[in-house]
Enzyme design. Structure first.
Site, short mmCIF file in Angstrom:
data_model
loop_
_atom_site.label_atom_id
_atom_site.label_comp_id
_atom_site.label_asym_id
_atom_site.label_seq_id
_atom_site.Cartn_x
_atom_site.Cartn_y
_atom_site.Cartn_z
CE LYS A 1 -1.46 2.89 2.87
NZ LYS A 1 -1.78 4.20 1.99
CD GLU B 1 14.15 1.58 8.02
OE1 GLU B 1 14.66 2.54 8.49
OE2 GLU B 1 14.58 0.31 8.02
CB CYS C 1 13.27 9.85 7.04
SG CYS C 1 14.19 8.59 5.86
CD GLU D 1 10.75 13.43 10.41
OE1 GLU D 1 9.74 12.74 10.89
OE2 GLU D 1 11.87 12.77 9.98
P1 NAD Z 1 2.47 8.51 7.73
O1 NAD Z 1 2.97 7.88 8.92
O2 NAD Z 1 1.36 9.53 7.79
O3 NAD Z 1 2.16 7.54 6.55
C1 NAD Z 1 3.20 6.58 6.04
C2 NAD Z 1 1.87 5.49 5.33
O4 NAD Z 1 1.06 5.02 6.45
C3 NAD Z 1 0.89 6.05 4.13
O5 NAD Z 1 0.89 5.00 3.51
C4 NAD Z 1 -0.34 6.02 5.08
O6 NAD Z 1 -1.61 5.92 4.37
C5 NAD Z 1 -0.16 4.90 6.04
N1 NAD Z 1 -1.06 5.10 7.15
C6 NAD Z 1 -1.51 6.24 7.75
N2 NAD Z 1 -2.01 6.06 8.90
C7 NAD Z 1 -2.19 4.48 9.16
C8 NAD Z 1 -2.67 3.75 9.81
N3 NAD Z 1 -3.51 4.04 10.84
N4 NAD Z 1 -2.42 2.20 9.75
C9 NAD Z 1 -1.67 1.80 8.81
N5 NAD Z 1 -1.18 2.72 7.72
C10 NAD Z 1 -1.54 4.00 7.99
O7 NAD Z 1 3.81 9.25 7.03
P2 NAD Z 1 4.22 10.17 5.89
O8 NAD Z 1 3.38 11.52 5.85
O9 NAD Z 1 3.50 9.58 4.60
O10 NAD Z 1 5.74 10.34 5.60
C11 NAD Z 1 6.30 11.29 6.42
C12 NAD Z 1 7.08 10.71 7.54
O11 NAD Z 1 7.75 9.33 7.24
C13 NAD Z 1 7.94 11.32 8.31
O12 NAD Z 1 7.89 11.24 9.57
C14 NAD Z 1 9.20 10.64 7.92
O13 NAD Z 1 10.17 11.03 8.63
C15 NAD Z 1 9.08 9.28 7.82
N6 NAD Z 1 9.77 8.69 6.89
C16 NAD Z 1 10.78 7.71 7.51
C17 NAD Z 1 11.69 7.18 6.77
C18 NAD Z 1 12.77 6.07 7.03
O14 NAD Z 1 13.21 5.34 6.34
N7 NAD Z 1 13.26 6.25 8.41
C19 NAD Z 1 11.70 7.23 5.42
C20 NAD Z 1 10.80 8.36 4.56
C21 NAD Z 1 9.72 8.78 5.64
#
Ligand code: NAD
Length: 469
Positions: free
Chosen positions: A172, A247, A281, A377
């Protein structure tokens, strides 16, 4: 105007109609135009995809390594043929400037996938411990949930590794940037991977993501995204003791010691902090500088930040694109507004293009290491500069974070290496050491659990069995 309308999920080796007719629009963050849509998937769609992945598991898991390696090699070829389209779609759905999109958003995942095609072709290592034969086996059906900031890289880091390990996958992608994942599904179709080995279901986190995280047929949930969502996914998986790899976020420190090459350290540091408009990130969002060079570093950083050209991601002159969404822009502006530190570049009143979700590259000096700006962040082009007086103090400030994802140290080689060893993070770049897509990638503390990329990334998708003789 380019329109990209995708109306089906990829399940069981075919594009199939979703259970519901609901759609999610995809916005271009530069023009504000909704230029595409994907299905708003449901728990029933997830169930179909998990069933397909389960049905495919035994065959894929027991296929000879050479066969899996050849299949991933074909996938690498069919995906590579789409490199320009990947960069274009990421430019449209995320706003990454085209040059960076080609190198990072398309080039990096192709490199990672080529590595997994090679690893897949090698039979998993076995070892003997006393009377035990220790074997590594595929973990099962993987649920992969990914964010929007590096839409294909984060997908390939999971899908490539999982398939190479012999797992089958239900993916997803982020609902903000779901179109790139369809290019992967197209490449999977053309590469003729066995049906059900890879499945794509698009939708929101609460509908599709949580259905994957909580599905009894998913053996391992591999998630990249925010720490808040990572926690929710851990809770859902805990109910059935499913394996989870996470991650998550970061607040990485760029430590510039007194014997560093200051000009280079600041220049590379700014480039890192503002890459992908700061939506990275691993971004080095805290710049820690020895007090003897601090004023000069602040001047250099402010000048460098002011030199960025903001604009249309498809204009070759653009170095900084918009943020991914209006919500992200508001969130980043909120951090800037609340900070009481000394603003030396950018800020809320700095000029930005008339259209698009822009925030000007912003630098704050004399930031309190305990303040929100240094602790949270931000995920935007905002840098916090902090002075220090000794290596010990630099290490203490750098480690004063709930996160532990990445970092950098600049200084004479031995001294910088010794500081790097003391940072509580999953990665540290010393004197500009470049990103290695085959080295383990992941976080300490609230930056995550587990590792991605290369052989360590593949190992996340394996179980270990001891056979006594
Ligand atoms: P997010 O957590 O809002 O969403 C990530 C994914 O999770 C999306 O596909 C979203 O639809 C899904 N999601 C949201 N709520 C959910 C739930 N309750 N259950 C299951 N899935 C759910 O994050 P984002 O806004 O898409 O991305 C930004 C964040 O990601 C930042 O905090 C960033 O640091 C982090 N990030 C980390 C890494 C890493 O490798 N450490 C890499 C990229 C981004």
């Amino acid at each position: 105007m380019t329109s990209v309308f995708r109306d089906e999920h990829w399940i069981g080796g075919a594009f199939v109609a979703p259970g519901s007719g609901d759609r999610i629009g995809v916005e271009n963050p530069y023009t504000g135009e909704v230029f595409g849509h994907v299905p708003a998937g449901t728990a029933e769609d997830v169930d179909r995809a998990v069933t397909a992945a389960r049905d495919a598991f035994d065959g894929w898991a027991s296929a000879p390594a050479a066969e899996r390696g050849a299949a991933l090699g074909r996938l690498h070829r069919t995906l590579s043929a789409r490199a320009d389209e990947i960069a274009r779609i990421v430019g449209l759905e995320l706003g990454t400037p085209l040059k960076i999109a080609k190198a990072v958003q398309a080039g990096l995942p192709l490199t990672v996938l080529a590595g997994y095609a090679e690893l897949a072709a090698q039979p998993p290592a076995e070892e003997t411990i006393g009377n035990s034969l220790v074997v590594h086996e595929p973990a099962g059906v993987v649920g992969a949930i990914t964010p929007w900031n590096y839409p294909l890289h984060q997908v390939v880091a999971k899908v490539g590794a999982a398939l190479a390990a012999g797992c089958t996958v239900v993916l997803k992608p982020s609902e903000l940037t779901p179109l790139t994942a369809y290019l992967l599904a197209d490449a999977v179709a053309e590469a003729e991977l066995p049906p059900g080995v890879f499945n794509l279901v698009t939708g929101t986190g609460p509908a599709v993501g949580s259905a994957i995280a909580g599905h009894p047929g998913v053996d391992l949930v591999s998630f990249t995204g925010s720490t808040v969502t990572g926690r929710a996914i851990s809770h859902a998986a805990a109910d059935r003791i499913a394996k989870v790899s996470l991650e998550l976020g970061g607040k990485s420190a760029n430590v510039i010691l007194e014997d560093a090459d200051l000009v280079k350290a600041v220049k590379v540091g700014i480039g890192n902090a503002f890459l992908n408009s700061g939506q990275t990130c691993t971004a080095w969002t805290r710049m820690l500088v020895h007090r003897s060079h601090y004023d000069e570093a602040v001047e250099l950083a402010a000048k460098s930040a002011a030199g960025y050209t903001l604009g249309d991601p498809f204009d070759p002159a653009t170095r900084l694109g918009p943020l991914a969404s209006a919500g992200q822009k508001d969130r980043v502006r909120g951090f800037i507004e609340r900070s009481t530190a000394r603003l030396v570049a950018g800020g809320l009143d700095a000029p930005v293009p008339a259209q698009g979700h822009f925030v000007a590259p912003t630098v704050f000096a004399d930031v309190d290491p305990d303040s929100e700006l240094a602790q949270e962040e931000i995920f935007g082009p905002v840098l916090a500069m902090i002075p220090f007086d000794s290596d010990d103090e630099a290490v203490a400030i750098a480690n004063n974070s709930k996160y532990g994802l990445a970092g950098a140290v600049w200084g004479s080689d031995e001294r910088a290496l010794s500081v790097a060893r003391r940072l509580r993070t999953g990665a540290v770049d010393v004197n500009g050491g470049s990103f290695n897509p085959f080295a383990p990638f992941g976080g300490y503390k609230q930056s995550g659990i587990g590792r991605e990329l290369g052989a360590y990334g593949l190992a996340e998708f394996q179980q270990v069995k001891a056979i006594q003789r």
